[in-house]
Design an enzyme around this catalytic site. Structure first.
Site, mmCIF file in Angstrom:
data_model
loop_
_atom_site.group_PDB
_atom_site.id
_atom_site.type_symbol
_atom_site.label_atom_id
_atom_site.label_comp_id
_atom_site.label_asym_id
_atom_site.label_seq_id
_atom_site.Cartn_x
_atom_site.Cartn_y
_atom_site.Cartn_z
ATOM 1 N N ASP A 154 30.983 40.011 39.788
ATOM 2 C CA ASP A 154 31.986 40.627 39.931
ATOM 3 C C ASP A 154 32.570 42.026 39.630
ATOM 4 O OD1 ASP A 154 32.652 38.400 41.468
ATOM 5 O OD2 ASP A 154 34.283 38.332 40.567
ATOM 6 N N ASP A 196 32.817 32.870 49.505
ATOM 7 C CA ASP A 196 32.259 33.323 48.427
ATOM 8 C C ASP A 196 31.451 31.246 48.017
ATOM 9 O OD1 ASP A 196 32.708 33.781 45.619
ATOM 10 O OD2 ASP A 196 34.944 33.898 45.351
#
Ligand SMILES: *[C@@H]1O[C@H](CO)[C@@H](O)[C@H](O)[C@H]1NC(C)=O
Ligand SMILES: *[C@@H]1O[C@H](CO)[C@@H](O)[C@H](O)[C@H]1NC(C)=O
Ligand SMILES: *[C@@H]1O[C@H](CO)[C@@H](O)[C@H](O)[C@H]1NC(C)=O
Ligand SMILES: *[C@@H]1O[C@H](CO)[C@@H](O)[C@H](O)[C@H]1NC(C)=O
Ligand SMILES: *[C@@H]1O[C@H](CO)[C@@H](O)[C@H](O)[C@H]1NC(C)=O
Ligand SMILES: *[C@@H]1O[C@H](CO)[C@@H](O)[C@H](O)[C@H]1NC(C)=O
Length: 682
Positions: A231, A164
C-alpha cells in the site's frame, strides 16, 4: 479482430495449463480478456485512503456526487468504489454476500443505482481470502465463493471489482497478510477471473495482491489492472518506494492491462502541493489507474482547491489517457544530486518527461534532452509552471520546488545526437560553430559526422575544433563526398562547442558516443564479504554471473586503463580538472519492501564507485527483478538492469576502480546491490 495483442491470449492459455482447474477451457476465458474495458487506465474514486475500512452510505454518496459537482466525472473519473468495511462476518442463508445494514441502510443495489444515476460506475471490493482486509469485526472473503459472488456483483450491477489478498494462504492457516505464500496468488485470482467471465456483465477486474509473486508476469492475462506494490502510505517517502518498484514493470503496461501504483493521496493533506504534483505526474505518465483517495466532500471535509486543481489538470490526465498507452520509464537517476528523469512517448510524435527534485529545497534544475532521447524541441510546455518555451536546444532549465516535478511536454523534436545547422550553428563566414553539444562522458572517442548540404562544394581540407582543451583536428574531403566522419574530444556536459572551418555549407552534424569497454564482474577481485555467484544460462546478463554481498566490509575491485582527455594540436592546454567519465553499472536488486513498506522500506539498494581511492560516488538503484521473488529463476535476483553515473577521479593510464557500499553502515541504505559488470565510456 481482437483489440489485444495475441500474446496476451497465448499467455493466458499456457498459464491455464498449470492451474488446478482442469475443466476450464481456455476459450472460456477468451472473452474475458477481450472485455473491452480499461483501453486506457481506469479513473475514479475509492474510499480507502481517507476513510480506511469505515465507509458508509452517505460517505459514498456525497463523494460520488462531488465527482459530478466538481466536474471530475467529465474528466474521466467515473468508477466509485467502496473499499473494505462494507460487508459483514457472515453470508446469507443461501450463501450470498450481503452489506452491513447499519452502514448501508439502503443496500448495495440501491447504492449502485445512486451511482449509476449520477452517470458514474459502481465499483465493489472483495478479497481472494476467507476474510477481507480490515476489521474488526471480521468480514467474509470470496475465496471458494468466487462464482456466487461474481453473480451477486453482476446482479447488483457492479462495474468494477477490486480484489484484495488478506487471509488467503491456506497452507499457513490463513494469516492476515502473508508475503511469502507457498503457492502463487495467481491461482486464486484466476478463479475469480473465470467467475467474472461467466456472468452477463462486464466487470473491470482490479487485482490487488500487493505485488507478491511479480504479478506483471501473470496478472495482465487475468485482470485489467494489478497492484505493483504494497500500500501507499500517507508519508512522502512512499513515493520513492513505489517508483523504485515500478521501474522494472513499466514495459508491462498496455491497453486493457495496467500496473496500479495504488490510490492517490492527492487531497488528503499529507503532502505539500509540489509533492502532490510529483505523485500525480508520475502516476499519470506511468499509466497507473488514477483513483482519487481523498474526501472530496462530506459533512466534515471538502478537498482543498489547490489539490482539486491537481486532480483536474487536463494535460496530465491526457498523458495518462493517451491512446498510445505506453508507460514512461526511468531514464536516469542522479542519486547524490537528488533528482531523476522519467519519460515516454505520447501520441502525435510527442514526448512527456518528468524531472523529480528529491531535495528538500527548491532548485533550478536542468533537463538534458539527450537523457530522454532528444536533441531539440520546437516547443516545450512546462505543465505545473504554466509556462512554455520554443526552440529548446539540448537543455531546458527551470525552477523546481522542493519535492516537486518539472513535467514537460516536448513537440517537434529531433532525435538525440543530430544537430541541424539551421538550429544549432552560426557562421561568421570563416567558420561555422555548433553550440549546445552534449556529451555524457569526457572522451576523445566521440565520432563527429558532418553532413554537407546537398550539392554544396566544400574545401579539400577542413579543420575542426571543440571547446575541450583546445581540441583540434583536420580532415581531407573529396568534393564528391556528402559527409565525413572524424573522432573528436568532448567533455561531459551540454555546453560543448564544435567549430568547423573554413565555413562549408553544412546540413547537420551527428555526434555519436564512444562504445566504451565492458568489464564483467568476473574480471574484478572480490574482497571481504563480497561473493561471486554463477547464474543459470540467460540470466545475470550480459555476464552470466554476479558479485553479491557487497557491503561496507566487502567490495569488488579492478585496475583498468583510462584516458584523461586534454586536447591536441596547436591550441592544446592540459586538462585542468579531473575528467568525469560515464559508467553504466549492470546491477541486480530484488529486495522488495513488503513488511518494511510501512516504515523504512525503499525498494532500493546502494552501490558506491571509488576511483583511485578518491571519494566514493554513491548510487541508489531501484529494483531490477522481472521474475517472481518466490518462485522465479533466482527468485528475481538474476535479472539485471543498468544504471548510468558520471564518476570523477580518473587519471591517464591505470586506474583502480572499487565497487563497494562505503557508508552503507551509516544509515543511508545498509545493503549493497549485486554487481554484474560495468561499461566505461572512455
Ligand atoms: C455494521 O457496522 C457497525 C458500525 O461499524 C458495527 O458496529 C456492526 O457490528 C456492523 N454489523 C455487523 C453485522 O457486522
Ligand atoms: C440470496 O438471498 C438474497 C436475500 O433474499 C437474495 O437477494 C439473493 O438473490 C439470493 N441469492 C441467490 C443466489 O439466490
Ligand atoms: C457515515 O459517516 C459520517 C461521517 O463519519 C456520519 O456523519 C454519518 O452519520 C454516517 N452514516 C451512516 C449511515 O453511518
Ligand atoms: C479454484 O476453484 C476450484 C473450483 O472451481 C477449486 O477446486 C480450487 O481449489 C480453486 N483454486 C484456488 C487456488 O482457490
Ligand atoms: C458538500 O456536502 C455538503 C453536505 O455534506 C453539501 O451541503 C454541499 O452542497 C456539498 N458540496 C458540493 C460542492 O457538492
Ligand atoms: C533560478 O533561475 C532564475 C531564472 O533564471 C534566477 O532568477 C534565479 O536566481 C535562479 N535561482 C537559483 C537558486 O539559482
Amino acid at each position: 479482430m481482437t483489440r489485444y495483442p495475441s500474446l496476451s491470449y497465448y499467455a493466458l492459455s499456457s498459464y491455464l495449463l498449470f492451474t488446478s482447474c482442469g475443466a476450464l477451457a481456455s476459450t472460456r476465458l477468451e472473452p474475458r480478456l477481450d472485455n473491452g474495458l480499461a483501453i486506457t487506465p481506469p479513473m475514479g474514486w475509492n474510499s480507502y485512503n481517507h476513510y480506511s475500512c469505515s465507509p458508509n452510505e452517505s460517505i459514498i454518496q456525497s463523494n460520488a456526487k462531488a465527482l459530478v459537482d466538481f466536474g471530475l466525472d467529465t474528466l474521466g473519473y467515473r468508477y466509485v468504489t467502496t473499499d473494505c468495511g462494507w460487508t459483514v462476518p457472515y453470508r446469507l442463508p443461501n450463501g450470498s454476500l450481503t452489506w452491513n445494514e447499519t452502514l448501508f441502510p439502503s443496500g448495495f443495489p440501491a447504492l449502485g443505482q445512486y451511482i449509476h444515476d449520477l452517470g458514474l460506475l459502481f465499483g465493489v471490493y472483495q478479497d481472494a481470502g476467507i476474510k477481507t482486509c480490515g476489521g474488526p469485526p471480521d468480514q467474509v472473503g470470496s475465496l471458494f465463493h468466487e462464482q456466487q459472488d461474481a453473480e451477486t456483483f453482476a446482479a447488483w450491477k457492479a462495474d468494477a471489482l477490486k480484489y484484495d489478498n488478506c487471509y488467503s494462504d491456506a497452507a499457513a492457516g490463513y494469516p492476515d497478510a502473508d508475503y511469502t505464500p507457498s503457492t502463487s496468488p495467481s491461482f486464486r485470482y484466476a478463479n475469480m477471473t473465470k467467475a467474472l467471465a461467466s456472468v452477463d456483465r462486464k466487470i473491470l477486474f482490479q487485482i490487488c495482491d500487493w505485488g507478491v509473486d511479480f504479478p506483471a508476469l501473470w496478472a495482465p492475462s487475468l485482470g485489467n489492472t494489478w497492484r505493483i506494490s504494497n500500500d501507499i502510505i500517507p508519508a512522502w517517502r512512499t513515493i520513492f518506494r513505489i517508483l523504485n518498484q515500478a521501474v522494472p514493470q513499466t514495459s508491462f503496461a498496455g491497453p486493457g492491462h495496467w500496473p496500479d501504483l495504488d490510490m492517490l493521496e492527492v487531497g488528503n493533506n499529507v503532502f505539500t502541493i509540489p509533492e502532490e504534483q510529483t505523485h500525480f505526474s508520475l502516476w499519470a505518465i506511468l499509466k497507473s489507474p488514477l483513483t482519487i483517495g481523498a474526501a472530496l466532500n462530506d459533512t466534515l471535509t471538502t478537498i482543498r482547491d489547490a489539490s482539486l486543481q491537481i486532480l483536474k489538470q487536463k494535460d496530465v490526465i491526457s498523458y495518462n489517457q493517451d491512446p498510445l498507452g505506453v508507460s514512461a520509464s526511468l531514464k536516469r537517476r542522479w542519486t547524490e544530486e537528488g533528482f531523476e528523469v522519467w519519460s515516454g512517448p505520447i501520441s502525435g510524435g510527442k514526448t512527456v518527461a518528468a524531472l523529480i527534485n528529491w531535495a528538500d529545497e527548491s532548485r533550478n534544475l536542468t533537463l538534458d534532452l539527450p537523457v530522454v532521447g532528444l536533441q531539440h524541441a520546437q516547443t516545450l510546455r512546462n505543465i505545473w509552471d504554466e509556462s512554455a518555451a520554443t526552440n529548446v536546444r539540448t537543455s531546458y532549465t527551470a525552477n523546481v520546488a522542493a519535492h516537486g516535478t518539472m513535467l514537460v511536454e516536448l513537440a517537434g523534436t529531433t532525435e538525440a545526437g543530430k544537430y541541424p545547422a539551421d538550429i544549432f550553428a552560426t557562421s561568421d563566414g570563416h567558420s561555422t560553430t555548433f553550440e549546445n553539444i552534449y556529451a555524457e562522458t569526457t572522451s576523445s572517442q566521440y565520432q563527429l559526422t558532418i553532413a554537407f548540404a546537398p550539392g554544396s562544394s566544400h574545401s579539400s581540407e577542413i579543420t575542426i575544433r571543440t571547446s575541450l582543451g583546445g581540441f583540434k583536428t583536420s580532415a581531407k574531403v573529396q568534393p564528391t563526398e556528402s559527409q565525413i566522419s572524424v573522432n573528436i574530444s568532448l567533455s561531459a556536459g551540454s555546453s560543448n562547442t564544435i567549430t568547423i572551418s573554413p565555413s562549408p555549407i553544412i546540413s547537420y552534424i551527428n555526434v555519436t558516443s564512444p562504445s566504451g569497454t565492458y568489464y564483467p564482474c568476473t574480471s574484478f577481485t572480490p574482497v571481504g564479504s563480497a561473493k561471486p555467484e554463477t547464474c543459470d544460462a540467460g540470466f545475470c546478463l550480459p555476464v552470466g554471473s554476479k558479485i553479491g554481498y557487497i557491503s561496507p566490509t566487502g567490495n569488488a575491485s579492478i585496475t583498468i586503463p583510462a584516458t584523461v582527455v586534454s586536447g591536441s594540436g596547436d591550441n592544446t592546454t592540459a586538462a585542468t580538472t579531473t575528467a568525469g567519465k560515464y559508467l553504466e553499472i549492470d546491477y541486480i536488486n530484488n529486495d522488495i519492501a513488503f513488511s518494511t513498506s510501512w516504515t523504512t522500506g525503499s525498494n532500493s539498494r546502494n552501490l558506491t564507485i571509488s576511483v583511485n581511492g578518491g571519494p566514493p560516488t554513491r548510487i541508489e538503484v531501484p529494483l531490477s527483478g522481472k521474475h517472481s521473488e518466490l518462485f522465479g529463476p533466482g527468485r528475481g535476483w538474476w535479472d539485471s538492469a543498468t544504471f548510468g553515473v558520471l564518476v570523477d577521479g580518473w587519471r591517464n593510464g591505470e586506474n583502480t576502480v572499487v565497487i563497494g557500499n562505503q557508508g552503507g553502515d551509516e544509515g543511508v541504505q545498509p545493503y549493497g546491490a549485486d554487481f554484474v559488470g560495468l561499461r566505461l565510456y572512455d
